[in-house]
Write an enzyme that holds these catalytic residues in place. Structure first.
Site, PDB file in Angstrom:
ATOM      1  N   SER A 169       0.597  -1.343  -0.189  1.00 25.75           N
ATOM      2  CA  SER A 169       0.012  -0.155  -0.031  1.00 25.75           C
ATOM      3  C   SER A 169       0.861   1.212   0.031  1.00 25.75           C
ATOM      4  CB  SER A 169      -0.961   0.140   1.302  1.00 25.75           C
ATOM      5  OG  SER A 169      -0.277  -0.186   2.417  1.00 25.75           O
TER       6      SER A 169
ATOM      7  N   ALA B  63       3.746   3.182  -4.934  1.00 30.30           N
ATOM      8  CA  ALA B  63       3.841   2.350  -5.910  1.00 30.30           C
ATOM      9  C   ALA B  63       2.391   1.603  -6.339  1.00 30.30           C
ATOM     10  CB  ALA B  63       5.009   1.365  -6.272  1.00 30.30           C
TER      11      ALA B  63
ATOM     12  N   SER C 178       6.979   4.974   1.849  1.00 39.13           N
ATOM     13  CA  SER C 178       6.625   5.994   1.201  1.00 39.13           C
ATOM     14  C   SER C 178       5.974   7.015   2.131  1.00 39.13           C
ATOM     15  CB  SER C 178       5.451   5.698   0.173  1.00 39.13           C
ATOM     16  OG  SER C 178       5.793   4.717  -0.825  1.00 39.13           O
TER      17      SER C 178
ATOM     18  N   GLN D 174      11.350  11.705   3.594  1.00 39.27           N
ATOM     19  CA  GLN D 174      11.416  12.995   4.112  1.00 39.27           C
ATOM     20  C   GLN D 174      11.967  13.979   2.988  1.00 39.27           C
ATOM     21  OE1 GLN D 174      14.550  12.992   7.111  1.00 39.27           O
ATOM     22  NE2 GLN D 174      13.494  12.105   8.432  1.00 39.27           N
ATOM     23  N   GLY D 175      12.953  13.622   2.376  1.00 41.10           N
ATOM     24  CA  GLY D 175      13.238  14.578   1.291  1.00 41.10           C
ATOM     25  C   GLY D 175      12.249  15.247   0.413  1.00 41.10           C
TER      26      GLY D 175
ATOM     27  N   GLU E  35      19.158  19.266  -3.665  1.00 42.24           N
ATOM     28  CA  GLU E  35      19.749  18.056  -2.880  1.00 42.24           C
ATOM     29  C   GLU E  35      21.182  17.667  -3.574  1.00 42.24           C
ATOM     30  OE1 GLU E  35      17.475  14.552  -1.911  1.00 42.24           O
ATOM     31  OE2 GLU E  35      15.847  15.734  -0.966  1.00 42.24           O
TER      32      GLU E  35
ATOM     33  N   ASP F 220       9.818  -9.114   1.075  1.00 42.35           N
ATOM     34  CA  ASP F 220       9.024 -10.261   0.602  1.00 42.35           C
ATOM     35  C   ASP F 220       8.683 -10.554  -0.756  1.00 42.35           C
ATOM     36  OD1 ASP F 220       8.605 -10.393   3.524  1.00 42.35           O
ATOM     37  OD2 ASP F 220       6.429  -9.928   3.581  1.00 42.35           O
TER      38      ASP F 220
ATOM     39  N   HIS G 156      22.421   4.743   4.403  1.00 42.36           N
ATOM     40  CA  HIS G 156      22.453   6.185   4.743  1.00 42.36           C
ATOM     41  C   HIS G 156      23.503   6.190   6.016  1.00 42.36           C
ATOM     42  CE1 HIS G 156      21.035  10.129   5.881  1.00 42.36           C
ATOM     43  NE2 HIS G 156      20.558  10.109   4.570  1.00 42.36           N
TER      44      HIS G 156
ATOM     45  N   ARG H 158      27.368   9.740   0.129  1.00 41.46           N
ATOM     46  CA  ARG H 158      26.780   9.151   1.155  1.00 41.46           C
ATOM     47  C   ARG H 158      27.361   7.792   1.679  1.00 41.46           C
ATOM     48  NH1 ARG H 158      20.212   8.697   0.297  1.00 41.46           N
ATOM     49  NH2 ARG H 158      20.014  10.805   0.897  1.00 41.46           N
TER      50      ARG H 158
ATOM     51  N   HIS I 107      19.080   1.785   3.731  1.00 42.89           N
ATOM     52  CA  HIS I 107      18.034   2.917   3.362  1.00 42.89           C
ATOM     53  C   HIS I 107      17.454   2.292   2.028  1.00 42.89           C
ATOM     54  CE1 HIS I 107      16.387   6.645   3.292  1.00 42.89           C
ATOM     55  NE2 HIS I 107      16.966   7.069   2.245  1.00 42.89           N
TER      56      HIS I 107
ATOM     57  N   GLU J  27      10.035   0.150  -5.404  1.00 40.62           N
ATOM     58  CA  GLU J  27      11.270  -0.234  -4.943  1.00 40.62           C
ATOM     59  C   GLU J  27      11.826  -1.734  -5.015  1.00 40.62           C
ATOM     60  OE1 GLU J  27      12.349   1.717  -0.967  1.00 40.62           O
ATOM     61  OE2 GLU J  27      14.188   0.175  -0.883  1.00 40.62           O
TER      62      GLU J  27
ATOM     63  N   ARG K 188      21.280   5.297  -6.152  1.00 38.53           N
ATOM     64  CA  ARG K 188      20.072   5.936  -6.423  1.00 38.53           C
ATOM     65  C   ARG K 188      20.231   7.640  -6.291  1.00 38.53           C
ATOM     66  NH1 ARG K 188      15.467   7.532  -2.391  1.00 38.53           N
ATOM     67  NH2 ARG K 188      17.291   7.563  -1.218  1.00 38.53           N
TER      68      ARG K 188
ATOM     69  N   SER L  13      13.248   8.043  -5.997  1.00 36.83           N
ATOM     70  CA  SER L  13      12.700   6.859  -6.137  1.00 36.83           C
ATOM     71  C   SER L  13      10.896   7.228  -5.922  1.00 36.83           C
ATOM     72  CB  SER L  13      12.820   6.258  -4.654  1.00 36.83           C
ATOM     73  OG  SER L  13      13.346   6.874  -3.567  1.00 36.83           O
TER      74      SER L  13
HETATM   75  C1  LIG Z   1      13.109   7.330   5.972  1.00 36.08           C
HETATM   76  C2  LIG Z   1      13.166   7.301   4.389  1.00 36.08           C
HETATM   77  C3  LIG Z   1      13.139   8.401   3.796  1.00 36.08           C
HETATM   78  C4  LIG Z   1      13.178   8.570   2.276  1.00 36.08           C
HETATM   79  N1  LIG Z   1      13.298   9.641   1.764  1.00 36.08           N
HETATM   80  C5  LIG Z   1      12.810   9.639   0.461  1.00 36.08           C
HETATM   81  C6  LIG Z   1      12.895  11.060  -0.292  1.00 36.08           C
HETATM   82  O1  LIG Z   1      12.727  12.184   0.197  1.00 36.08           O
HETATM   83  N2  LIG Z   1      12.618  10.855  -1.513  1.00 36.08           N
HETATM   84  C7  LIG Z   1      12.337   9.861  -2.526  1.00 36.08           C
HETATM   85  O2  LIG Z   1      12.100   9.679  -3.630  1.00 36.08           O
HETATM   86  N3  LIG Z   1      12.419   8.666  -1.672  1.00 36.08           N
HETATM   87  C8  LIG Z   1      12.825   8.460  -0.294  1.00 36.08           C
HETATM   88  N4  LIG Z   1      12.681   7.341   0.301  1.00 36.08           N
HETATM   89  C9  LIG Z   1      12.665   6.184  -0.353  1.00 36.08           C
HETATM   90  C10 LIG Z   1      11.209   5.889  -1.010  1.00 36.08           C
HETATM   91  O3  LIG Z   1      10.405   6.280   0.292  1.00 36.08           O
HETATM   92  C11 LIG Z   1      10.764   4.556  -1.262  1.00 36.08           C
HETATM   93  O4  LIG Z   1      11.927   4.013  -2.007  1.00 36.08           O
HETATM   94  C12 LIG Z   1       9.484   4.314  -1.805  1.00 36.08           C
HETATM   95  O5  LIG Z   1       8.439   5.146  -0.926  1.00 36.08           O
HETATM   96  C13 LIG Z   1       8.921   2.862  -2.095  1.00 36.08           C
HETATM   97  O6  LIG Z   1       7.558   2.816  -2.495  1.00 36.08           O
HETATM   98  P1  LIG Z   1       6.705   1.642  -2.609  1.00 36.08           P
HETATM   99  O7  LIG Z   1       5.563   1.988  -2.813  1.00 36.08           O
HETATM  100  O8  LIG Z   1       7.597   0.847  -3.680  1.00 36.08           O
HETATM  101  O9  LIG Z   1       7.373   0.706  -1.230  1.00 36.08           O
HETATM  102  P2  LIG Z   1       6.679   1.274   0.173  1.00 36.08           P
HETATM  103  O10 LIG Z   1       6.251   2.570   0.365  1.00 36.08           O
HETATM  104  O11 LIG Z   1       7.664   0.620   0.966  1.00 36.08           O
HETATM  105  O12 LIG Z   1       5.668   0.020   0.488  1.00 36.08           O
HETATM  106  C14 LIG Z   1       5.489  -1.387   0.242  1.00 36.08           C
HETATM  107  C15 LIG Z   1       4.327  -1.750   0.736  1.00 36.08           C
HETATM  108  O13 LIG Z   1       4.270  -3.356   0.700  1.00 36.08           O
HETATM  109  C16 LIG Z   1       3.804  -3.818   1.766  1.00 36.08           C
HETATM  110  N5  LIG Z   1       4.257  -5.105   2.026  1.00 36.08           N
HETATM  111  C17 LIG Z   1       5.420  -5.630   2.201  1.00 36.08           C
HETATM  112  N6  LIG Z   1       5.489  -6.917   2.073  1.00 36.08           N
HETATM  113  C18 LIG Z   1       4.222  -7.155   2.123  1.00 36.08           C
HETATM  114  C19 LIG Z   1       3.525  -8.600   2.219  1.00 36.08           C
HETATM  115  N7  LIG Z   1       4.169  -9.850   2.303  1.00 36.08           N
HETATM  116  N8  LIG Z   1       2.218  -8.821   1.980  1.00 36.08           N
HETATM  117  C20 LIG Z   1       1.472  -7.499   1.806  1.00 36.08           C
HETATM  118  N9  LIG Z   1       1.854  -6.312   1.967  1.00 36.08           N
HETATM  119  C21 LIG Z   1       3.343  -6.239   2.086  1.00 36.08           C
HETATM  120  C22 LIG Z   1       4.234  -2.752   3.105  1.00 36.08           C
HETATM  121  O14 LIG Z   1       3.603  -3.090   4.109  1.00 36.08           O
HETATM  122  C23 LIG Z   1       4.058  -1.728   2.345  1.00 36.08           C
HETATM  123  O15 LIG Z   1       2.684  -1.336   2.798  1.00 36.08           O
HETATM  124  C24 LIG Z   1      12.799   7.240   1.749  1.00 36.08           C
HETATM  125  C25 LIG Z   1      13.027   6.085   2.340  1.00 36.08           C
HETATM  126  C26 LIG Z   1      12.870   6.064   3.814  1.00 36.08           C
HETATM  127  C27 LIG Z   1      12.747   4.706   4.357  1.00 36.08           C
END
Ligand SMILES: Cc1cc2nc3c(=O)[nH]c(=O)nc-3n(C[C@H](O)[C@H](O)[C@H](O)COP(=O)(O)OP(=O)(O)OC[C@H]3O[C@@H](n4cnc5c(N)ncnc54)[C@H](O)[C@@H]3O)c2cc1C
Length: 489
Positions: A9, A12, A39, A43-44, A110, A202, A223, A268, A326, A350, A361, A366
């Site tokens: 959720s 992406a 997501s 912060q950035g 940045e 996973d 990080h 970094r 990170h 991701e 990256r 991202s």
């Molecule tokens: C502290 C921090 C700061 C960041 N700052 C930035 C920034 O400023 N700018 C930027 O571009 N990027 C940043 N990033 C990176 C960016 O946030 C992530 O790469 C991006 O949000 C990933 O999105 P996603 O939807 O792919 O995954 P996520 O947002 O991580 O979502 C993954 C989802 O899958 C669910 N999931 C996992 N396994 C299972 C399973 N087996 N069954 C069901 N659900 C599952 C999780 O619970 C979650 O809901 C940061 C990351 C962190 C941790």
């Protein structure tokens, strides 16, 4: 109507759901509550070539430079070119990015971006507000919160569904025309990580077990400055604090970065290695913030976090920090439309590896990746014909039991041998240690926490094999037993 199951959720998964919700029957399965994701923590901000003086070519060049040209050039062009349109689309839908007093969009700068092109929302809370905004746009989606997905169902060589634990802990199956993995990275593999606790590799493990290909698994970004107390991580201290004048010191106040050309604003990976060496020598590391007189005004979120965790920064002027995991550059191999090597299985965000990030990256790329590639995956699904539903799931090989290390043992090994510094001997040790356990096949009964550990073992094995093969350092992959040739941002 096409049936689509989305796992995850974060931005992406939910943005893909947004594009499909009115033309397909969409269900989102997520491990915890819908806001538990990386997501939400970002912060950035979001990088995109939106400013007038910018161009997608310039953004692409910066991305390639940060990725040490290991990137897929077409993926980078797609991200940076289409990134401009998806940001305007989001703004047109009502997303309120931060603006200047005259109403124009405010762009931040940045590291490794040649000009200010980072959009923010409520300062350092961009991820939270973008995620909430996109989730608020979902009005035609079936939500399954607290339903961790266990495995993929493969029938006649294509992905036809998922197995998951329902909210009562019962194992269930769900079938669909298309399955989209949006499960994020692998932060849980390491003892210290900025990631949400639900992020345990996973999706990558499920894809591997189902026979889909992964790529670039050796490229994991660390990080340098995680807020730490009693060996635990309590969030990120952003680079902006060093940008404002904070410096890294040891417990005797000796500055750690003074001999490096870019000092505390070195890349970094360079800073992370200096801190790793300091800790290996038994030192403790702090961010000395005494030069920032208006710290609390400039960094309200970080201040609130320091207060929440009772860090005595006001009296000591020091914040305890350590490096940690990170971001994952590698993942489930996809084409530019989110298709994996397994028919009808897609991956976005991701957990996917489009090649867009290369060996490292570029900051704030991202969230943009989530926005651009979710739109492309949705478009691909809409134009792909379905095949008749087949509920006779192929039988998965079933081991008698899992034989697993404890999560903390695994994390200790992963940090030592697959962390910031790697050697051939260390990687071989890790692989030999993992070979003592059984984590590939799923037993008939298990706890979800055991499956998470099994998934992390599997991912560690693949990442270690990839790191062993790459004998030269590149970007975030640092082979201590080789001369380090490249720096990255
Ligand atoms: C502290 C921090 C700061 C960041 N700052 C930035 C920034 O400023 N700018 C930027 O571009 N990027 C940043 N990033 C990176 C960016 O946030 C992530 O790469 C991006 O949000 C990933 O999105 P996603 O939807 O792919 O995954 P996520 O947002 O991580 O979502 C993954 C989802 O899958 C669910 N999931 C996992 N396994 C299972 C399973 N087996 N069954 C069901 N659900 C599952 C999780 O619970 C979650 O809901 C940061 C990351 C962190 C941790």
């Amino acid at each position: 109507m096409k049936k689509v199951l989305i796992v995850g959720s974060g931005l992406a998964g939910t943005r893909t759901a947004y594009y499909l919700q009115n033309t397909c029957e969409v269900s989102i399965y997520t491990k915890g509550r819908r806001t538990e994701c990386n997501s939400y923590l970002a912060q950035g901000g979001v990088a995109a070539a939106v400013p007038e003086k910018d161009s997608w070519h310039a953004h692409a060049e910066d991305t390639l430079k940060a990725g040490v040209h290991h990137n897929d050039v077409r993926a980078v062009e797609t991200l940076t070119k289409e990134g401009v349109a998806v940001i305007h689309e989001l703004i047109n839908e009502g997303m309120a990015f931060d603006r200047n007093p005259d109403g124009t969009l405010r762009f931040g700068l940045e590291g490794a971006h040649r000009l200010p092109r980072i959009l923010h929302c409520h300062g350092d809370q961009t991820g939270k507000y973008v995620t909430l905004f996109v989730q608020s746009e979902l009005n035609n989606v079936a939500w399954h919160e607290n339903c961790p997905v266990v495995s993929l169902i493969v029938t006649e060589g294509r992905c036809t569904g998922i197995r998951y634990f329902d909210e009562h802990g019962e194992l269930q199956s769900a079938f669909a025309d298309f399955v989209i993995l949006a499960t994020g990275g692998l932060g849980g593999l390491f003892p210290l990580s900025t990631n949400d606790q639900t992020i345990t590799g996973d999706g990558m493990a499920m894809a591997l077990r189902a026979g889909a290909a992964l790529s670039d698994m050796e490229f994991i970004q660390f990080h340098p400055t995680l807020l730490t107390k009693n060996e635990k991580c309590y969030g990120l201290i952003s680079e902006a604090v060093r940008g404002a004048g904070a410096i890294l010191v040891d417990e005797d106040d000796a500055p750690l970065m003074k001999d490096y050309p870019l000092k505390d604003l070195s890349p970094r990976d360079v800073v992370a290695r200096v801190l790793t060496t300091a800790y290996a020598e038994g030192k403790k590391v702090f961010l000395d913030i005494s030069a920032i007189h208006d710290f609390e005004e400039r960094f309200p979120q970080i201040t609130a976090n320091l207060q929440k965790h009772q860090i005595p920064y006001r009296t000591t002027k020091r914040i305890p920090v350590r490096p940690g995991a990170h971001f994952m550059m590698g993942g489930i191999q996809t084409d530019l439309n989110g298709r994996t090597s397994l028919p009808n299985l897609y991956a976005v965000g991701e957990t996917a590896c489009t090649g867009v990030h290369g060996a490292n990256r570029l900051a704030s790329n991202s969230l943009l990746e989530c926005l651009v590639f979710s739109e492309r995956a949705a478009r691909q699904i809409l134009s792909t014909p379905t095949v008749p539903e087949n509920k006779h799931a192929a039988h998965l090989p079933s081991a008698a039991v899992f034989k697993l290390p404890s999560r903390s043992e695994l994390q200790t090994h992963a940090w030592r041998e697959l962390g910031i510094e790697r050697t051939e001997a260390g990687l071989l040790d890790l692989l030999a240690w993992l070979a003592r356990y059984q984590f590939f096949d799923l037993p008939p009964a298990f706890l979800f926490s055991e499956l998470e550990t099994a998934n992390l073992c599997l991912i560690a094995q693949f990442a270690a094999q990839a790191a062993l093969k790459r004998t030269k350092s590149l970007g975030a992959h640092y082979r201590k037993d080789e001369h380090y040739e490249q720096h990255s941002a």
